[in-house]
Write an enzyme that holds these catalytic residues in place. Structure first.
Site, PDB file in Angstrom:
ATOM      1  N   ILE A  24     138.064  56.805 -30.193  1.00  0.00           N
ATOM      2  CA  ILE A  24     137.293  57.858 -30.857  1.00  0.00           C
ATOM      3  C   ILE A  24     137.336  59.140 -30.025  1.00  0.00           C
ATOM      4  O   ILE A  24     136.506  60.024 -30.205  1.00  0.00           O
ATOM      5  CB  ILE A  24     135.829  57.435 -31.107  1.00  0.00           C
ATOM      6  CG1 ILE A  24     135.126  57.060 -29.792  1.00  0.00           C
ATOM      7  CG2 ILE A  24     135.767  56.289 -32.101  1.00  0.00           C
ATOM      8  CD1 ILE A  24     133.632  56.853 -29.935  1.00  0.00           C
ATOM      9  N   ARG A  66     140.640  61.300 -28.370  1.00  0.00           N
ATOM     10  CA  ARG A  66     141.743  62.117 -28.871  1.00  0.00           C
ATOM     11  C   ARG A  66     142.973  61.226 -28.988  1.00  0.00           C
ATOM     12  O   ARG A  66     143.188  60.320 -28.174  1.00  0.00           O
ATOM     13  CB  ARG A  66     142.048  63.297 -27.937  1.00  0.00           C
ATOM     14  CG  ARG A  66     141.012  64.409 -27.963  1.00  0.00           C
ATOM     15  CD  ARG A  66     141.043  65.177 -29.275  1.00  0.00           C
ATOM     16  NE  ARG A  66     140.168  66.341 -29.276  1.00  0.00           N
ATOM     17  CZ  ARG A  66     138.908  66.345 -29.701  1.00  0.00           C
ATOM     18  NH1 ARG A  66     138.361  65.211 -30.137  1.00  0.00           N
ATOM     19  NH2 ARG A  66     138.192  67.458 -29.690  1.00  0.00           N
ATOM     20  N   GLU A 116     147.363  64.748 -36.317  1.00  0.00           N
ATOM     21  CA  GLU A 116     146.433  64.414 -37.399  1.00  0.00           C
ATOM     22  C   GLU A 116     146.719  65.318 -38.599  1.00  0.00           C
ATOM     23  O   GLU A 116     146.636  66.538 -38.452  1.00  0.00           O
ATOM     24  CB  GLU A 116     144.976  64.594 -36.951  1.00  0.00           C
ATOM     25  CG  GLU A 116     144.562  63.624 -35.866  1.00  0.00           C
ATOM     26  CD  GLU A 116     143.141  63.856 -35.375  1.00  0.00           C
ATOM     27  OE1 GLU A 116     142.466  64.804 -35.856  1.00  0.00           O
ATOM     28  OE2 GLU A 116     142.694  63.110 -34.494  1.00  0.00           O
ATOM     29  N   HIS A 151     139.513  61.209 -38.413  1.00  0.00           N
ATOM     30  CA  HIS A 151     138.670  61.960 -37.469  1.00  0.00           C
ATOM     31  C   HIS A 151     137.284  62.221 -38.086  1.00  0.00           C
ATOM     32  O   HIS A 151     136.837  63.359 -38.224  1.00  0.00           O
ATOM     33  CB  HIS A 151     139.337  63.274 -37.061  1.00  0.00           C
ATOM     34  CG  HIS A 151     138.924  63.737 -35.692  1.00  0.00           C
ATOM     35  ND1 HIS A 151     139.771  64.386 -34.842  1.00  0.00           N
ATOM     36  CD2 HIS A 151     137.738  63.650 -35.032  1.00  0.00           C
ATOM     37  CE1 HIS A 151     139.141  64.681 -33.716  1.00  0.00           C
ATOM     38  NE2 HIS A 151     137.899  64.237 -33.813  1.00  0.00           N
TER      39      HIS A 151
END
Length: 328
Positions: free
Chosen positions: A242, A244, A273, A292
């Protein structure tokens, strides 16, 4: 800026994929005159002189030398989150601009996301959901078994405010808690959550049933978890990220998941992402990937904007910033 005029705040856009939320606009307009990047670029010379602050939402607008040079009266940049890896802190500081993040607002929501991923992976919730909605569903196979969470060992890598709140949640689930951090927590803090400090990360990796990454992305943490580290983990272990995406060597993770080096992974972050649609991680069954979601609750996002406003107003009034970030 004329007396009584609100200070000008530059944002990327309002709404859309990378814009501040519409629901936050009335609150921001109580304190600032909002200007979007589109409006700024249409009249860079005149508008640039008036902008005193920037509010970054989802890393936008991009802060580079050209933008900083065009904002001669810029005083502060406020970030909507904790991680500052998308900013060149030394470059910003060289223009005399202060920087702030939002650690108070994000910690609880991000900790919730971490625990949600842990539980979803342990009990194979995505997999059994897909079975349940399948047209051919008759019954669930008896051997679709999850992993018991109570009594399992959670290893937390990065025991800042988010990591500590994860430990509080894990304690409620009766987990054994190990942690690795640059600096050890106070004994009273460890005892409050029943956490044991591992000076060496390798020791944590070898013992944990679930490994959760909660570190900032720095040159030191880039690909912190690679082939060697994954091979230290139990073959039944789950890796949860959680922090990067770049904290994990994704090629090594693909191989580890494909060959049974570890049991599963749950990722709220990837690099990039989103991942390319043909990325091998998207084809694996023993992984959960979310886009995310860390801070994405209505209350948490509003608190982030409130914290940003607090930091901006402090900077504009010559006061200490509650959440100032300095170049290392």
């Amino acid at each position: 800026m004329e007396r009584g005029e609100l200070p000008w705040l530059l944002v990327n856009e309002i709404g859309g994929i990378r814009g501040i939320l519409h629901s936050h606009v009335p609150f921001l307009k109580k304190h600032f005159h909002l200007i979007t990047m589109k409006e700024f670029l249409e009249n860079r010379k005149d508008v640039g002189k008036k902008v005193q602050a920037i509010y970054l939402w989802w890393h936008k607008p991009v802060i580079d030398k050209e933008l900083l040079q065009s904002l001669p009266n810029l005083k502060v940049i406020a970030n909507s989150g904790v991680g500052m890896d998308h900013l060149d802190l030394n470059l910003v500081a060289s223009f005399g601009v202060k920087m702030a993040n939002a650690p108070r607002a994000v910690s609880s929501a991000t900790a919730d996301t971490g625990m949600a991923l842990l539980l979803a992976s342990a009990r194979r919730l995505v997999e059994v959901h897909n079975i349940s909605i399948s047209p051919s569903m008759d019954y669930c196979e008896a051997d679709i078994l999850g992993v018991k969470v109570a009594g399992a060992t959670l290893g937390i890598i990065g025991m800042g405010s988010i990591g500590y709140k994860i430990a509080l949640r894990a304690k409620a689930f009766e987990m054994n808690i190990l942690y690795h951090n640059r600096t050890r927590r106070k004994v009273q803090e460890e005892q409050a959550v029943g956490a044991t400090y591992c000076k060496k990360m390798d020791s944590l990796l070898q013992q944990a049933d679930f490994v959760m990454l909660v570190v900032s992305l720095t040159p030191q943490t880039h690909k912190l978890i690679g082939k060697r580290e994954l091979e230290l983990m139990k073959p039944t272990a789950t890796l949860i990220n959680i922090s990067r995406g770049a904290v994990v060597d994704q090629e090594a993770l693909v191989a580890a998941l494909q060959t049974g080096v570890i049991g599963a992974a749950a990722l709220d972050v990837t690099s990039p992402e989103p991942l390319p649609r043909d990325h091998p991680l998207l084809k694996l069954k023993n992984i959960i990937i979310t886009p995310h979601l860390g801070i994405k609750t209505d209350k948490a996002t509003y608190m982030i904007t409130e914290e940003a406003v607090e930091n901006i107003l402090a900077a504009l009034n010559g006061l200490p910033l509650p959440s100032e970030v300095l170049p290392s």
